[in-house]
Design a protein around this motif. Structure first.
Motif, PDB file in Angstrom:
ATOM      1  N   GLU A   1      32.600  31.380 -14.506  1.00  0.00           N
ATOM      2  CA  GLU A   1      31.751  31.400 -13.317  1.00  0.00           C
ATOM      3  C   GLU A   1      31.073  32.768 -13.267  1.00  0.00           C
ATOM      4  OE1 GLU A   1      32.674  29.908  -9.049  1.00  0.00           O
ATOM      5  OE2 GLU A   1      33.018  32.080  -9.002  1.00  0.00           O
ATOM      6  N   VAL A   2      29.764  32.755 -13.030  1.00  0.00           N
ATOM      7  CA  VAL A   2      29.000  34.003 -12.965  1.00  0.00           C
ATOM      8  C   VAL A   2      28.312  34.082 -11.613  1.00  0.00           C
ATOM      9  CG1 VAL A   2      27.202  35.407 -14.023  1.00  0.00           C
ATOM     10  CG2 VAL A   2      28.627  33.939 -15.452  1.00  0.00           C
ATOM     11  N   ARG A   3      28.523  35.182 -10.899  1.00  0.00           N
ATOM     12  CA  ARG A   3      27.886  35.409  -9.604  1.00  0.00           C
ATOM     13  C   ARG A   3      26.930  36.597  -9.733  1.00  0.00           C
ATOM     14  NH1 ARG A   3      31.245  36.278  -4.682  1.00  0.00           N
ATOM     15  NH2 ARG A   3      32.070  38.053  -5.847  1.00  0.00           N
ATOM     16  N   VAL A   4      25.894  36.605  -8.897  1.00  0.00           N
ATOM     17  CA  VAL A   4      24.902  37.669  -8.943  1.00  0.00           C
ATOM     18  C   VAL A   4      24.445  38.002  -7.534  1.00  0.00           C
ATOM     19  CG1 VAL A   4      22.959  36.050  -9.253  1.00  0.00           C
ATOM     20  CG2 VAL A   4      22.740  38.430 -10.020  1.00  0.00           C
ATOM     21  N   TRP A   5      24.115  39.279  -7.297  1.00  0.00           N
ATOM     22  CA  TRP A   5      23.563  39.699  -6.015  1.00  0.00           C
ATOM     23  C   TRP A   5      22.823  41.024  -6.197  1.00  0.00           C
ATOM     24  CZ3 TRP A   5      28.609  39.998  -7.474  1.00  0.00           C
ATOM     25  CH2 TRP A   5      29.262  41.224  -7.367  1.00  0.00           C
ATOM     26  N   PRO A   6      21.825  41.320  -5.356  1.00  0.00           N
ATOM     27  CA  PRO A   6      21.165  42.628  -5.427  1.00  0.00           C
ATOM     28  C   PRO A   6      22.170  43.736  -5.158  1.00  0.00           C
ATOM     29  CG  PRO A   6      19.881  41.091  -4.097  1.00  0.00           C
ATOM     30  CD  PRO A   6      21.212  40.445  -4.341  1.00  0.00           C
ATOM     31  N   ALA A   7      22.077  44.809  -5.936  1.00  0.00           N
ATOM     32  CA  ALA A   7      23.063  45.886  -5.811  1.00  0.00           C
ATOM     33  C   ALA A   7      22.974  46.608  -4.475  1.00  0.00           C
ATOM     34  CB  ALA A   7      22.899  46.877  -6.958  1.00  0.00           C
ATOM     35  N   THR A   8      21.887  46.427  -3.747  1.00  0.00           N
ATOM     36  CA  THR A   8      21.760  47.031  -2.423  1.00  0.00           C
ATOM     37  C   THR A   8      22.505  46.255  -1.354  1.00  0.00           C
ATOM     38  OG1 THR A   8      19.663  45.842  -2.258  1.00  0.00           O
ATOM     39  CG2 THR A   8      19.548  48.188  -2.843  1.00  0.00           C
ATOM     40  N   LEU A   9      23.008  45.065  -1.688  1.00  0.00           N
ATOM     41  CA  LEU A   9      23.701  44.207  -0.729  1.00  0.00           C
ATOM     42  C   LEU A   9      25.194  44.167  -1.056  1.00  0.00           C
ATOM     43  CD1 LEU A   9      21.278  41.138  -0.513  1.00  0.00           C
ATOM     44  CD2 LEU A   9      21.302  43.207   0.909  1.00  0.00           C
ATOM     45  N   PRO A  10      26.042  43.826  -0.075  1.00  0.00           N
ATOM     46  CA  PRO A  10      27.474  43.656  -0.359  1.00  0.00           C
ATOM     47  C   PRO A  10      27.716  42.405  -1.187  1.00  0.00           C
ATOM     48  CG  PRO A  10      26.989  43.086   1.926  1.00  0.00           C
ATOM     49  CD  PRO A  10      25.729  43.673   1.364  1.00  0.00           C
ATOM     50  N   SER A  11      28.870  42.347  -1.836  1.00  0.00           N
ATOM     51  CA  SER A  11      29.171  41.238  -2.747  1.00  0.00           C
ATOM     52  C   SER A  11      29.284  39.896  -2.025  1.00  0.00           C
ATOM     53  CB  SER A  11      30.462  41.526  -3.514  1.00  0.00           C
ATOM     54  OG  SER A  11      31.548  41.708  -2.624  1.00  0.00           O
ATOM     55  N   ARG A  12      29.460  39.910  -0.718  1.00  0.00           N
ATOM     56  CA  ARG A  12      29.543  38.626  -0.001  1.00  0.00           C
ATOM     57  C   ARG A  12      28.214  37.878  -0.031  1.00  0.00           C
ATOM     58  NH1 ARG A  12      29.864  42.452   4.224  1.00  0.00           N
ATOM     59  NH2 ARG A  12      27.984  42.526   5.538  1.00  0.00           N
ATOM     60  N   GLU A  13      27.129  38.548  -0.400  1.00  0.00           N
ATOM     61  CA  GLU A  13      25.817  37.895  -0.519  1.00  0.00           C
ATOM     62  C   GLU A  13      25.603  37.283  -1.899  1.00  0.00           C
ATOM     63  OE1 GLU A  13      23.984  37.584   2.061  1.00  0.00           O
ATOM     64  OE2 GLU A  13      25.152  38.915   3.351  1.00  0.00           O
ATOM     65  N   ALA A  14      26.631  37.289  -2.756  1.00  0.00           N
ATOM     66  CA  ALA A  14      26.484  36.809  -4.131  1.00  0.00           C
ATOM     67  C   ALA A  14      26.207  35.315  -4.174  1.00  0.00           C
ATOM     68  CB  ALA A  14      27.744  37.127  -4.932  1.00  0.00           C
ATOM     69  N   GLN A  15      25.467  34.905  -5.175  1.00  0.00           N
ATOM     70  CA  GLN A  15      25.216  33.495  -5.449  1.00  0.00           C
ATOM     71  C   GLN A  15      25.775  33.152  -6.823  1.00  0.00           C
ATOM     72  OE1 GLN A  15      21.154  32.214  -4.890  1.00  0.00           O
ATOM     73  NE2 GLN A  15      20.845  33.545  -3.103  1.00  0.00           N
ATOM     74  N   VAL A  16      26.333  31.944  -6.933  1.00  0.00           N
ATOM     75  CA  VAL A  16      26.844  31.475  -8.216  1.00  0.00           C
ATOM     76  C   VAL A  16      25.666  31.001  -9.060  1.00  0.00           C
ATOM     77  CG1 VAL A  16      28.313  29.790  -9.377  1.00  0.00           C
ATOM     78  CG2 VAL A  16      29.061  30.840  -7.233  1.00  0.00           C
ATOM     79  N   ILE A  17      25.599  31.472 -10.289  1.00  0.00           N
ATOM     80  CA  ILE A  17      24.529  31.067 -11.196  1.00  0.00           C
ATOM     81  C   ILE A  17      24.848  29.679 -11.738  1.00  0.00           C
ATOM     82  CG2 ILE A  17      23.371  31.582 -13.375  1.00  0.00           C
ATOM     83  CD1 ILE A  17      23.850  34.516 -12.864  1.00  0.00           C
TER      84      ILE A  17
ATOM     85  N   THR B   1      15.180  45.969  -4.829  1.00  0.00           N
ATOM     86  CA  THR B   1      15.788  46.793  -5.875  1.00  0.00           C
ATOM     87  C   THR B   1      15.599  46.166  -7.244  1.00  0.00           C
ATOM     88  OG1 THR B   1      17.838  47.844  -6.609  1.00  0.00           O
ATOM     89  CG2 THR B   1      18.040  45.661  -5.623  1.00  0.00           C
ATOM     90  N   ALA B   2      15.661  46.996  -8.273  1.00  0.00           N
ATOM     91  CA  ALA B   2      15.667  46.513  -9.651  1.00  0.00           C
ATOM     92  C   ALA B   2      17.085  46.431 -10.206  1.00  0.00           C
ATOM     93  CB  ALA B   2      14.820  47.427 -10.533  1.00  0.00           C
ATOM     94  N   PHE B   3      18.081  46.881  -9.430  1.00  0.00           N
ATOM     95  CA  PHE B   3      19.476  46.839  -9.869  1.00  0.00           C
ATOM     96  C   PHE B   3      20.173  45.616  -9.273  1.00  0.00           C
ATOM     97  CE2 PHE B   3      18.666  51.492 -10.112  1.00  0.00           C
ATOM     98  CZ  PHE B   3      18.928  51.659 -11.466  1.00  0.00           C
ATOM     99  N   PHE B   4      20.819  44.844 -10.126  1.00  0.00           N
ATOM    100  CA  PHE B   4      21.564  43.671  -9.684  1.00  0.00           C
ATOM    101  C   PHE B   4      23.005  43.766 -10.183  1.00  0.00           C
ATOM    102  CE2 PHE B   4      17.320  42.303  -9.026  1.00  0.00           C
ATOM    103  CZ  PHE B   4      17.376  41.328  -8.040  1.00  0.00           C
ATOM    104  N   ALA B   5      23.919  43.254  -9.376  1.00  0.00           N
ATOM    105  CA  ALA B   5      25.337  43.210  -9.742  1.00  0.00           C
ATOM    106  C   ALA B   5      25.682  41.806 -10.225  1.00  0.00           C
ATOM    107  CB  ALA B   5      26.205  43.585  -8.552  1.00  0.00           C
TER     108      ALA B   5
END
Length: 642
Positions: free
Chosen positions: A449-465, A498-502
């Motif tokens: 499972e891979v999740r992604v979110w903008p690095a400026t946001l907390p991880s609770r905003e992550a979406q599953v790819i 942002t250009a940085f993503f987690a």
């Protein structure tokens, strides 16, 4: 490097020589802490930017001014998939979006592992200066025992006199070829200029050494074993492979090996004693620094990176040294390579070889004596390793976990090497934005499972790819240069662009789970052109901070930033145009002093004022009455230019 009291911080080693300013900095690192990179520009801007404990000043106004001056002059190459995820709401990271370049080594089984900085400084009417730092440490805030070799010299008019510098030039030219996305033509041109100039630098050698040679590994077909045969040797390496240790004993007379207890235990397990070094050392408990960054590079197998989420709490040894003695001569190799097969056969690594006399630079001199009254020898930090009666085998569950961890890390590297595009769309008058991340990701295994979110946001905003099949990827519209949409984040604030993503990879195998969290860079398009000026008013917040920033600009290099920040904090949180003693009269005095002694600082102040004037919010932050002071000073500056 040979005396334990001769210690320095990495950030100290980046400071320009007196009277010089940074022209270009190129760095390499395996793992990268973006917050550590964020503070690096401080060293190029201010000579006193640390608190009493040696930690860099993190006052946002100070960081902002350092970034505005130097972020565009810094380029940091690091392993794709090995960037740590920063804390959210770090708006200053926007100034680093063009500074980070992720790379993938030519051999997919290897890692990008060098820790080198090439720094170019300039001063009017004086020759250019180059400084090369060859390190064993990554760009993080870790506190471990590391090594730092510093070579510095002027650019000369000589042609072809310094062939030993050629590998530095080769490294500069090869780095852009390893990037996961093309570097800009302007940056490529800068690397070409630096490569030409560094071939003409007369580097000053460290005391006691008479010559040096540079060894690059993993660039092109260069894989030669660099060490001299015969004699006796000493090795310091936190990570080991038994076959490499046995080769060093057999061909190079390895007598003393300094490492971590865990690494030594792995080597001597089931080994024949005559194939091992005579003496093993580990750091003594008194030498511990509570370090967190002696990462797992090379521990579990060839070319495997560490987990960025779950670091091991190690003893603090992260240095890499290989010392060889033969016929009265000593050769000391320092840099990024561990005593592993991956270091010399698969990874990208850099070692610098220093040559000197055995009595000055040999093993006994390096170790020192237990009776040394100064207590600053390497031996004073060590204790001899006494192996236990039996070293237990690794249980099957642990082996299975290690295999799963390596699979997760490989998947992370594949994902990080993808060229990603972040497209921003303004959706309403309240400056809310939608941002879509696109790219052609590799196939994600069913067990992952891979999740992604903008690095400026907390991880609770992550979406599953969503997992896509090969057929679905092939049917994607080939005309879409950005690739398939991966995730869309709606209603973002202007500051969250942002250009940085987690990303977070979770891989399951029965009851076992491996997790890898890392940051990646994307190409950001659609963001407003005045984005960075727009961030100024979000970061500065009030007129008091604007005045602080103006004073920092006018104080220039050599400013006592620590004292300045402390004084500014004591002035309270009022938002008036006057900040204690930093009022308009003091500002006029600072402007006139800069106009007389360093007019370039007036130009720097002009850029800040122009940036703030680009937005209504920025114009509101300009101190009242500033124009009355500024306009005549600026006219005088323009007259000087003409």
């Amino acid at each position: 490097m040979l005396e334990t009291r001769d210690r320095t911080l990495l950030l100290d080693s980046l400071r320009p020589p007196a009277g010089y300013r940074l022209r270009r900095a190129v760095g390499t690192s395996f793992t990268l802490d973006l917050m550590a990179l964020l503070t690096a520009p401080l060293t190029f801007t201010f000579f006193d930017a640390h608190d009493d404990d040696g930690a860099p000043v993190t006052d946002p106004v100070t960081l902002l001014e350092a970034l505005r001056r130097h972020a565009e002059r810094i380029t940091l190459f690091c392993q794709a998939g090995a960037i740590g995820v920063p804390n959210p709401n770090q708006m200053l990271l926007a100034f680093l979006e063009g500074s980070v370049v992720e790379v993938q080594p030519p051999r997919k089984s290897g890692i990008f592992h060098p820790k080198v900085w090439v720094l170019n400084f300039e001063a009017k009417g004086r020759p250019g200066v180059y400084r090369v730092l060859c390190l064993s440490r990554n760009l993080t805030f870790a506190r471990a025992w590391d090594t730092c070799l510093r070579l510095e010299g002027d650019v000369t008019e000589a042609q072809g006199d310094f062939e030993r510098n050629d590998p530095f030039a080769d490294l500069l030219l090869e780095l852009p070829k390893l990037a996961t996305r093309p570097v800009s033509p302007e940056l490529d041109s800068e690397f070409g200029r630096m490569a030409r100039e560094i071939r003409r630098v007369d580097f000053e050698l460290p005391r006691h050494f008479t010559d040096f040679h540079v060894h690059n590994f993993g660039l092109g077909d260069r894989r030669e074993w660099p060490f001299p045969v015969g004699g006796r040797s000493l090795v310091v390496s936190p990570f080991l492979v038994r076959s490499t240790v046995e080769q060093l004993v057999r061909d190079h007379g390895l007598e003393v090996l300094i490492s971590r207890p865990e690494a030594i235990g792995d080597v001597i397990r089931n080994a024949e004693r005559e194939k091992l070094p005579r003496t093993f050392y580990v750091l003594s408990p008194a030498a511990g620094l509570n370090a967190r960054d002696a990462e797992q590079e090379g521990k579990e197998g060839p070319g495997e990176p560490p987990s960025n989420q779950d670091r091991l709490e190690l003893a603090g040894l992260h240095a890499k040294l290989f010392v060889f003695e033969k016929d009265g001569q000593a050769r000391l190799f320092t840099g990024s390579a561990n005593a592993t097969s991956a270091a010399f056969e698969q990874n990208v690594e850099v070692l610098v070889e220093l040559v000197g006399r055995r009595k000055d630079c040999g093993i006994d001199t390096l170790l020192g004596s237990d009776a040394d009254p100064r207590h600053d020898t390497l031996r004073s930090l060590l204790q001899e390793y006494a192996p236990p009666d039996s070293i237990p085998e690794v249980d099957e569950r642990q082996r299975a976990q290690e295999v799963l961890d390596r699979k997760a890390e490989r998947l992370a590297r594949l994902l990080a090497a993808t060229r990603l595009t972040a497209t921003a769309h303004n959706v309403d008058a309240e400056q809310r934005w939608d941002m879509t991340l696109s790219g052609e990701l590799p196939e994600i295994p069913v067990a992952a499972e891979v999740r992604v979110w903008p690095a400026t946001l907390p991880s609770r905003e992550a979406q599953v790819i969503a997992r896509r099949t090969t057929e679905a990827r092939d049917s994607n519209n080939a005309s879409d240069s950005a690739g398939a949409a991966i995730a869309t984040f709606r209603g973002l604030s202007f500051e969250a662009l942002t250009a940085f993503f987690a990303l977070e990879v979770s891989l399951r195998d029965g009851p076992l789970t491996a997790r890898q969290r890392f940051a990646v860079t994307a190409k950001l398009i659609g963001a407003p052109r005045d984005r960075k000026p727009g961030l100024l008013h979000s970061l500065l917040k009030d007129r008091r901070r604007v005045l602080q920033l103006l004073f920092l600009i006018l104080m220039g290099e050599g400013a006592d930033v620590s004292a300045f920040v402390q004084a500014a904090r004591q002035d309270g949180t009022n938002s008036q145009s006057n900040v204690g003693g930093l009022g308009r009269a003091a500002l006029l005095e600072a402007l006139l002093r800069s106009l007389c002694h360093n007019p370039r600082r007036i130009d720097d102040a002009a850029r800040l004022i122009a940036d703030l004037r680009k937005t209504p919010e920025g114009r509101e932050l300009l101190p009242k009455g500033l124009d009355e002071i500024w306009e005549p000073v600026w006219k005088a500056r323009e007259a000087l230019k003409s």
